[in-house]
Design a protein around this motif. Structure first.
Motif, PDB file in Angstrom:
ATOM      1  N   GLU A 505      38.985 -91.414  39.770  1.00 44.15           N
ATOM      2  CA  GLU A 505      39.398 -91.186  38.387  1.00 44.15           C
ATOM      3  C   GLU A 505      38.246 -90.439  37.731  1.00 44.15           C
ATOM      4  N   ASP A 506      38.536 -89.262  37.198  1.00 40.81           N
ATOM      5  CA  ASP A 506      37.490 -88.417  36.627  1.00 40.81           C
ATOM      6  C   ASP A 506      38.107 -87.504  35.580  1.00 40.81           C
ATOM      7  N   SER A 507      37.374 -86.481  35.188  1.00 46.11           N
ATOM      8  CA  SER A 507      37.859 -85.580  34.139  1.00 46.11           C
ATOM      9  C   SER A 507      39.171 -84.913  34.531  1.00 46.11           C
ATOM     10  N   ILE A 508      39.355 -84.631  35.831  1.00 47.92           N
ATOM     11  CA  ILE A 508      40.587 -83.980  36.284  1.00 47.92           C
ATOM     12  C   ILE A 508      41.784 -84.910  36.122  1.00 47.92           C
ATOM     13  N   SER A 509      41.670 -86.141  36.622  1.00 46.08           N
ATOM     14  CA  SER A 509      42.803 -87.069  36.548  1.00 46.08           C
ATOM     15  C   SER A 509      43.087 -87.497  35.105  1.00 46.08           C
ATOM     16  N   ILE A 510      42.035 -87.756  34.335  1.00 49.71           N
ATOM     17  CA  ILE A 510      42.226 -88.178  32.945  1.00 49.71           C
ATOM     18  C   ILE A 510      42.910 -87.073  32.144  1.00 49.71           C
ATOM     19  N   SER A 511      42.483 -85.840  32.335  1.00 50.52           N
ATOM     20  CA  SER A 511      43.090 -84.714  31.605  1.00 50.52           C
ATOM     21  C   SER A 511      44.570 -84.572  31.935  1.00 50.52           C
ATOM     22  N   GLN A 512      44.906 -84.767  33.211  1.00 51.59           N
ATOM     23  CA  GLN A 512      46.312 -84.654  33.599  1.00 51.59           C
ATOM     24  C   GLN A 512      47.148 -85.787  33.003  1.00 51.59           C
ATOM     25  N   ARG A 513      46.592 -86.962  32.895  1.00 54.45           N
ATOM     26  CA  ARG A 513      47.322 -88.073  32.275  1.00 54.45           C
ATOM     27  C   ARG A 513      47.544 -87.801  30.785  1.00 54.45           C
ATOM     28  N   LEU A 514      46.542 -87.249  30.137  1.00 52.62           N
ATOM     29  CA  LEU A 514      46.684 -86.923  28.720  1.00 52.62           C
ATOM     30  C   LEU A 514      47.701 -85.799  28.511  1.00 52.62           C
ATOM     31  N   ASP A 515      47.790 -84.890  29.462  1.00 58.45           N
ATOM     32  CA  ASP A 515      48.816 -83.842  29.396  1.00 58.45           C
ATOM     33  C   ASP A 515      50.217 -84.446  29.463  1.00 58.45           C
ATOM     34  N   LEU A 516      50.362 -85.530  30.206  1.00 57.11           N
ATOM     35  CA  LEU A 516      51.662 -86.195  30.307  1.00 57.11           C
ATOM     36  C   LEU A 516      52.087 -86.788  28.960  1.00 57.11           C
ATOM     37  N   VAL A 517      51.115 -87.262  28.191  1.00 55.10           N
ATOM     38  CA  VAL A 517      51.419 -87.801  26.859  1.00 55.10           C
ATOM     39  C   VAL A 517      52.055 -86.709  26.001  1.00 55.10           C
ATOM     40  N   LYS A 518      51.503 -85.513  26.073  1.00 58.66           N
ATOM     41  CA  LYS A 518      52.060 -84.381  25.321  1.00 58.66           C
ATOM     42  C   LYS A 518      53.409 -83.956  25.905  1.00 58.66           C
ATOM     43  N   GLN A 519      53.476 -83.853  27.216  1.00 68.13           N
ATOM     44  CA  GLN A 519      54.687 -83.367  27.878  1.00 68.13           C
ATOM     45  C   GLN A 519      55.887 -84.263  27.575  1.00 68.13           C
ATOM     46  N   TYR A 520      55.668 -85.580  27.587  1.00 70.64           N
ATOM     47  CA  TYR A 520      56.767 -86.516  27.366  1.00 70.64           C
ATOM     48  C   TYR A 520      56.867 -86.968  25.905  1.00 70.64           C
ATOM     49  N   ASP A 521      55.992 -86.432  25.073  1.00 67.30           N
ATOM     50  CA  ASP A 521      55.972 -86.776  23.641  1.00 67.30           C
ATOM     51  C   ASP A 521      55.882 -88.294  23.447  1.00 67.30           C
ATOM     52  N   LEU A 522      54.881 -88.887  24.065  1.00 65.74           N
ATOM     53  CA  LEU A 522      54.665 -90.334  23.978  1.00 65.74           C
ATOM     54  C   LEU A 522      53.814 -90.663  22.757  1.00 65.74           C
ATOM     55  N   PRO A 523      53.924 -91.887  22.241  1.00 64.80           N
ATOM     56  CA  PRO A 523      53.191 -92.245  21.011  1.00 64.80           C
ATOM     57  C   PRO A 523      51.703 -92.496  21.204  1.00 64.80           C
ATOM     58  N   GLY A 524      51.222 -92.572  22.468  1.00 61.01           N
ATOM     59  CA  GLY A 524      49.793 -92.794  22.635  1.00 61.01           C
ATOM     60  C   GLY A 524      49.437 -93.258  24.031  1.00 61.01           C
ATOM     61  N   ILE A 525      48.201 -93.745  24.161  1.00 58.65           N
ATOM     62  CA  ILE A 525      47.682 -94.234  25.440  1.00 58.65           C
ATOM     63  C   ILE A 525      47.069 -95.616  25.258  1.00 58.65           C
ATOM     64  N   GLY A 526      47.020 -96.350  26.370  1.00 59.49           N
ATOM     65  CA  GLY A 526      46.278 -97.603  26.431  1.00 59.49           C
ATOM     66  C   GLY A 526      45.294 -97.513  27.579  1.00 59.49           C
ATOM     67  N   LEU A 527      44.020 -97.672  27.315  1.00 52.85           N
ATOM     68  CA  LEU A 527      42.976 -97.537  28.333  1.00 52.85           C
ATOM     69  C   LEU A 527      42.531 -98.908  28.826  1.00 52.85           C
ATOM     70  N   TRP A 528      42.642 -99.130  30.124  1.00 52.35           N
ATOM     71  CA  TRP A 528      42.057-100.337  30.733  1.00 52.35           C
ATOM     72  C   TRP A 528      40.747 -99.949  31.415  1.00 52.35           C
ATOM     73  N   ARG A 529      39.639-100.355  30.950  1.00 47.81           N
ATOM     74  CA  ARG A 529      39.415-101.204  29.814  1.00 47.81           C
ATOM     75  C   ARG A 529      38.164-100.754  29.097  1.00 47.81           C
ATOM     76  N   ARG A 530      37.787-101.427  28.009  1.00 44.45           N
ATOM     77  CA  ARG A 530      36.564-101.093  27.297  1.00 44.45           C
ATOM     78  C   ARG A 530      35.351-101.261  28.213  1.00 44.45           C
ATOM     79  N   GLY A 531      34.423-100.295  28.135  1.00 50.94           N
ATOM     80  CA  GLY A 531      33.206-100.355  28.930  1.00 50.94           C
ATOM     81  C   GLY A 531      33.308 -99.673  30.274  1.00 50.94           C
TER      82      GLY A 531
END
Length: 549
Positions: A505-531
């Motif tokens: 999991e790195d900048s490549i995978s995280i960026s692609q997941r965030l692109d999915l939020v835009k592509q599917y017009d989702l209301p947001g993300i939940g990150l597991w976990r803090r720290g």
């Protein structure tokens, strides 16, 4: 005869003079004693409870937080409380008069169903203490600090008063004045019967009953914490779960937040126990810390991953109502802004009962005007971890559904593999969106990966956070390659017959997941976990969520 009268007059004069001198001496001695007592009082430190004076050592300060002796609270403030079997918390019965919300449904529901709530304790020098701020909110008393003294007044006895320019005394008999000047007229006060105990930031003590004018006041309990007109969080929002497994963890939380652009923090403070009991590990200072950053707290309530306790609660309507009523009261006391339900490892036979539970909880959270969400896995998994969720029904009984799009290969998997390859994530999204409208579906993203070690006899894994990834790669001299079929980076290395493998999991995978939020017009993300993430990943999240500059 004249001589006798003269002698009598002389004697009377001598007696009178003696009385005057003695009175003067006694008066001066009294004044000296009065000032000695006043000085002794001013040099001492006291705790006043409803106007009664006690030793201040019943309250202690630890790391800028105040705690009050549990036994003192039980003996002198509220006796309907008992230690838990574990001695780690105190259970306090809920007084029906505290349910004074503007909504009759909520009042009746709480009164009819709640038995008690629990507040965690701390041990210090073999004495058990309650957090002062929390217990003040839970038992509805005001407290304050005046000089070196502390005062507590129960809200059902508390009055706002004005005091005429009269002396303030250090004792209830009003015969030893407080040497400190009184320039104030407005105080909190409580009648002791013989006098009024009054306190503000500058002064405290006792005044005569006839010197007090009581102002009109409205005694409020839960309604004081009720916050119906709240601003809704903007979308796409960014929630980060904060795994806190004990009260000690809540007390000693790290106030350095890497996830600075997060809108919502979701601490794992609440969990199910036997008999529908909500185990509470919450810390009010933590909530204040989050609110001071203009972020919301959506408390996570879990089922402790215990299918037996979950079945016991879900199959008993009395325990369901007990569980929900505790969530309501704790949400108000701690000022949680939302509730996130994380029920996992549930018997498949309880699928319908879980949906009914969420319907009932949603009816309550809607009355409270707070968002309710539930965490679900990707469809078509195992019975107790995936098939138990009726996603279509749950979508009607929640504001949001968090799709935990990670653990494609579990820690205990017999086969090594990625935490969440991108094609697997897309497939899970597509299947979930057949059941849940996109405006309610929040994408859960992992802040971690697994380091797999494959042996001839099997395998095992350990968690590696994104923030520790680069150091791990460097220390182990891994070479990274991109896997186009999985759309993520990968490394492997074989030493001494052991194959070590990491799907990153790195900048490549995280960026692609965030692109999915835009592509599917989702209301947001939940990150597991803090720290788990580093500042580089945080910047990527901040830049990729569309409303962030």
């Amino acid at each position: 005869m004249k001589k006798t009268n003269l002698i009598i007059n002389v004697i009377l004069i001598v007696v009178i003079i003696g009385l005057i001198i003695s009175t003067s001496i006694l008066f001066n001695r009294y004044k000296a004693l009065e000032f000695e007592l006043s000085d002794e009082y001013m040099m001492s430190e006291w705790l006043y409870v409803n106007g009664v004076r006690y030793e201040k050592n019943n309250i202690i300060e630890i790391d800028d937080r105040y705690f009050i002796d549990y036994k003192f609270v039980k003996d002198f403030i509220y006796d309907d409380m008992e230690l838990s079997n574990s001695k780690q918390r105190v259970y306090m019965e809920f007084d029906s008069k505290w349910a004074d919300l503007d909504d009759e449904f909520l009042n009746e529901f709480i009164i009819d169903n709640i038995v008690d709530i629990n507040i965690p304790l701390v041990d210090y020098n073999e004495i058990k203490y309650l957090p002062l701020e929390t217990i003040a909110r839970a038992l509805f008393f005001e407290y304050g600090f005046t000089g070196n003294d502390i005062w507590i007044i129960a809200k059902d006895k508390l009055e706002s008063v004005s005091v005429s320019k009269s002396k303030i005394f250090i004792n209830e008999n009003l015969n030893i004045p407080n040497k400190q000047s009184n320039n104030s007229t407005d105080f909190y006060g409580v009648s002791t019967g013989k006098a009024y105990f009054v306190a503000n930031d500058e002064n405290l003590g006792y005044v005569s009953l006839d010197s007090v004018k009581v102002k009109e006041s409205d005694t409020r309990f839960l309604s004081e914490y009720y916050f119906a007109d709240r601003e809704k969080v903007e979308k796409p929002f960014y929630l980060v779960w904060d795994q806190i497994t004990s009260y000690n963890g809540a007390l000693n939380f790290n106030n350095e937040l890497v996830e600075k652009s997060a809108d919502i923090i979701s601490p794992t403070f609440l969990s199910l126990n036997i008999n529908g009991i909500v185990i509470n590990e919450s810390d009010y200072k933590y909530i204040q810390w989050v609110h001071d950053m203009d972020k919301e707290v959506w408390v996570l309530a879990s089922n402790s991953f215990n299918p037996e306790w979950t079945n016991e609660m879900l199959s008993n309507p009395i325990l369901v109502d007990r569980f929900i009523s505790q969530l309501c009261v704790l949400t108000l006391i701690y000022e949680f802004d939302g509730i996130n339900i994380d029920f996992e490892n549930i018997y498949l036979k309880d699928k319908e009962l879980l949906s009914e539970f969420m319907k009932k909880l949603y009816q309550t959270t809607q009355k409270m005007d707070i968002p309710l969400s539930i965490d679900v896995t990707i469809p078509e998994g195992s019975d107790q971890w995936s098939k138990v969720y009726d996603r279509k029904s749950l979508a009607k009984s929640t504001d949001y559904i968090f799709l935990m799009a990670y653990d494609e290969f579990w820690a205990s998997s017999n086969i090594s593999g990625p935490v969440a390859s991108i094609p697997w994530t897309i497939d899970g999204l597509d299947k979930t969106l057949e059941l849940v409208p996109n405006e309610k579906l929040v994408l859960g993203i992992p802040g971690y990966m697994r380091v797999w070690k494959d042996y001839k006899s099997g395998n095992d894994s350990s968690v590696l956070s994104i923030k520790n990834r680069d150091n791990y790669v460097e220390e182990n001299e891994f070479t990274t390659e991109y896997l186009p079929e999985l759309m993520i980076n990968y490394s492997e290395k074989k030493e001494s017959g052991v194959l070590t493998r990491v799907w990153y999991e790195d900048s490549i995978s995280i960026s692609q997941r965030l692109d999915l939020v835009k592509q599917y017009d989702l209301p947001g993300i939940g990150l597991w976990r803090r720290g788990f993430i580093d500042s580089e990943t945080e910047i990527i999240i901040q830049q990729n969520l569309s409303r962030r500059e």
